[in-house]
Design an enzyme around this catalytic site. Structure first.
Site, PDB file in Angstrom:
ATOM      1  CD  GLU A 159      -6.140  12.144  -1.199  1.00  0.00           C
ATOM      2  OE1 GLU A 159      -7.043  12.408  -2.041  1.00  0.00           O
ATOM      3  OE2 GLU A 159      -4.896  12.829  -1.405  1.00  0.00           O
ATOM      4  CG  HIS A 203     -10.076  15.628  -2.107  1.00  0.00           C
ATOM      5  ND1 HIS A 203      -9.966  16.947  -2.354  1.00  0.00           N
ATOM      6  CD2 HIS A 203      -8.360  15.704  -1.864  1.00  0.00           C
ATOM      7  CE1 HIS A 203      -9.073  17.776  -2.447  1.00  0.00           C
ATOM      8  NE2 HIS A 203      -7.838  16.795  -2.173  1.00  0.00           N
TER       9      HIS A 203
END
Length: 601
Positions: A393, A396
């Site tokens: 994550e 991202h």
């Protein structure tokens, strides 16, 4: 895995483990003010309906207004939904999120005139507009992207008819969703404790990962038997979806449904074909992996229900969040000092919502808006998977951070085709660091098992799905009908081809096509395999400290949507129109196989 006796309330979580959404809005009152502004902006934009093509000023003004409106709406939408995700039982923020969604629908409806009007401008008039208005030149790529669709856009009346038929085209997927999420009921099965439980899709994965083979077999048989009982209905749903795709492609004069799906990303058909062909040439690696799995599990026959069982048992890894943060930083240090400093910023300044609390949405994601730093939602539970999810994550998040900082709003959004590259690159760098710094043999084998499974599930399996989609669409395009027997035959043959001689085929796996939701978002799954392959190829260059590899990769992160995804990856060092990136990724897979095979000899 550390499990608390009770799930804490939101207010019981320390502030240091919560994200700071006040960085977006300090108060709901400020959110309400912006909500009114967006309502006014959408009404203002409506004034340009049927006037965009009149002058270069009108074109420029409408683009600017639309971009500013979208940017402010994004801020509203993200804040409302992220607040609601903190506690889904909080009706106030659920209402705020609902209002944001309704506003989004209104925006889409009232701005839908823009694309047809921009496309309607002749090439000569567009060139004249650029000469008249220098400022318009900044938006040339934005306009070119819209106007690239011109050969496939119909007359205004025809487009209206197609829009009205849109709900019909979505019906097969909607029907499948209702069946698969609301109506389907699975039988009772026994869990590891011998207790009778109702099988659900959510429980299925935990059961087929059980070390108890009987538990795996019963869950597998129960799941696929249920789908098999409705095979003809499910075949009719999928057949209708394929026909809807082909209808849309034919009406718009695309050569095929596959071309219609890939054209918006400007990804050539050969990227899809290269993926399948390259995987076909490397099937022997998958077969070796299955043979290794069979050996490590000590089985005379490897069944499809044995595919998910852990090959390395009795490894208990507990990784507290503080340790995970530090390990992720060390693993990503190859990306440079600035990147590592940004990780510290994320850790210390309210980017990450770490722990589960009552009512918090499940899973993990990275989100944010152009006018805020990115955010990461976690439900961290002290496991290896949680640590890799954190790295994923943050990949991202950093992609969004660099893109937003270096691109204007209209060029800041990157395409889905490259969305998983940064996240998977982070995971690959972290895995390489852990493998190089782990002395314990059993732990190292556990890590290798984890990594090999990523290749199986994301490269081989998703490519098999992509090939299935290609075959079934081509069957219908050539005049055949997709019966349950034909779908099962195609799927069974592909499954045998991809898993090889060491895996026993059975009557149940031929029904797997019936439970894959992505088949109703056609020609999407190939992006998982290409994105993973590109990330492995890029991370390998960074790990090997190839000259310029890191700087090219960081430039890729900064590029957002400033170019087509294929071009952005090419500049970073991987050309997805050739087999090379997939071949290089599979070289990593082969090296991992070699290492694990040597460890078990």
């Amino acid at each position: 895995m550390k499990i608390q006796a009770s799930n804490p309330k939101r207010e019981e979580i320390k502030d240091e483990f919560k994200w700071k959404l006040e960085h977006i809005y300090e108060s709901v009152e400020l959110w309400e003010e912006d909500f009114k502004k967006v309502k006014n902006m959408v009404n203002k934009l409506s004034e340009y309906n049927d006037r965009i093509a009149e002058s270069s000023d009108n074109l420029l003004e409408s683009i600017k207004l639309s971009a500013n409106m979208s940017r402010l709406f994004e801020k509203l939408h993200v804040y409302a939904h992220m607040k609601s995700h903190e506690n889904t039982a909080n009706s106030f923020y659920q209402s705020l999120a609902d209002r944001a969604d309704a506003l989004g629908i209104e925006l889409e409806a009232k701005s839908s005139f823009m694309m047809p009007e921009i496309i309607s401008i002749s090439d000569d008039d567009m060139e004249k507009f650029y000469k008249e208005n220098n400022e318009l030149g900044f938006y040339k790529r934005y306009l070119d992207e819209i106007r690239r669709m011109k050969p496939y856009v119909l007359s205004k009346n025809e487009e209206e008819i197609l829009a009205m038929a849109g709900e019909l085209a979505q019906a097969p997927g909607n029907i499948f969703d209702m069946y698969n999420n609301a109506d389907i009921k699975f039988p009772m099965v026994k869990n590891d404790d011998g207790k009778e439980i109702e099988l659900t899709k959510g429980r299925y994965m935990a059961l087929v990962e059980s070390s108890n083979r009987e538990v795996r077999k019963n869950a597998y048989t129960a799941l696929y038997s249920t789908y098999k009982n409705h095979r003809n209905t499910l075949a009719a749903m999928l057949n209708a979806n394929v026909k809807a795709n082909i209808f849309n492609a034919k009406v718009r004069k695309y050569k095929s449904a596959r071309e219609a799906a890939m054209f918006p990303d400007n990804v050539p058909i050969e990227v899809y074909d290269n993926l399948i062909d390259t995987i076909h040439n490397k099937m022997h690696l998958m077969y070796r992996y299955m043979a290794l799995r069979k050996k490590l599990l000590g089985l005379d026959e490897l069944q499809m229900y044995d595919i998910y069982a852990p090959m390395v048992k009795d490894v208990n890894i507990e990784i507290p969040y503080a340790e995970a943060k530090d390990t992720v930083k060390k693993g990503l240090s190859l990306l440079g000092e600035e990147y590592v400093n940004l990780l510290d910023e994320a850790y210390e300044n309210g980017w990450i919502d770490v722990y589960e609390n009552q009512g918090k949405i499940s899973g993990a994601y990275s989100w944010g808006c152009y006018d805020s730093h990115p955010y990461v939602l976690m439900n961290y539970n002290d496991t290896l998977d949680s640590m890799f999810t954190l790295a994923h994550e943050l990949g991202h998040a950093m992609h969004s951070y660099y893109s937003d900082k270096n691109q204007d709003y209209v060029y800041s959004q990157y395409k889905i085709f490259v969305a998983e590259v940064a996240s998977t690159t982070n995971e690959a760098l972290l895995m390489d660091y852990m493998l190089k710094n782990t002395q314990d043999k059993k732990l190292k084998m556990y890590l290798l098992n984890h990594y090999l499974e990523q290749f199986r599930a994301t490269v081989y399996r998703q490519t098999m799905f992509a090939e299935f989609e290609k075959v079934i669409h081509e069957k219908v395009e050539s005049g055949e009908s997709l019966t349950a027997d034909l779908l099962s035959e195609i799927y069974a043959n592909l499954n045998k081809q991809y898993y090889g001689p060491d895996v026993e085929m059975d009557e149940y796996i031929e029904m797997e096509w019936a439970r894959i939701p992505h088949f109703y978002s056609s020609f999407y799954v190939y992006k998982y395999a290409t994105g993973f392959s590109a990330a492995i190829a890029l991370s390998s260059k960074i790990i090997n400290q190839e000259e310029g590899a890191r700087s090219r990769y960081l430039e890729f992160l900064k590029s957002g949507g400033a170019d087509y995804p294929i071009e952005l990856l090419r500049k970073a060092g991987v050309d997805m129109t050739t087999p090379e990136p997939i071949e290089k990724a599979l070289m990593v897979f082969e090296n991992l196989l070699n290492e694990m095979e040597n460890m078990v000899q």
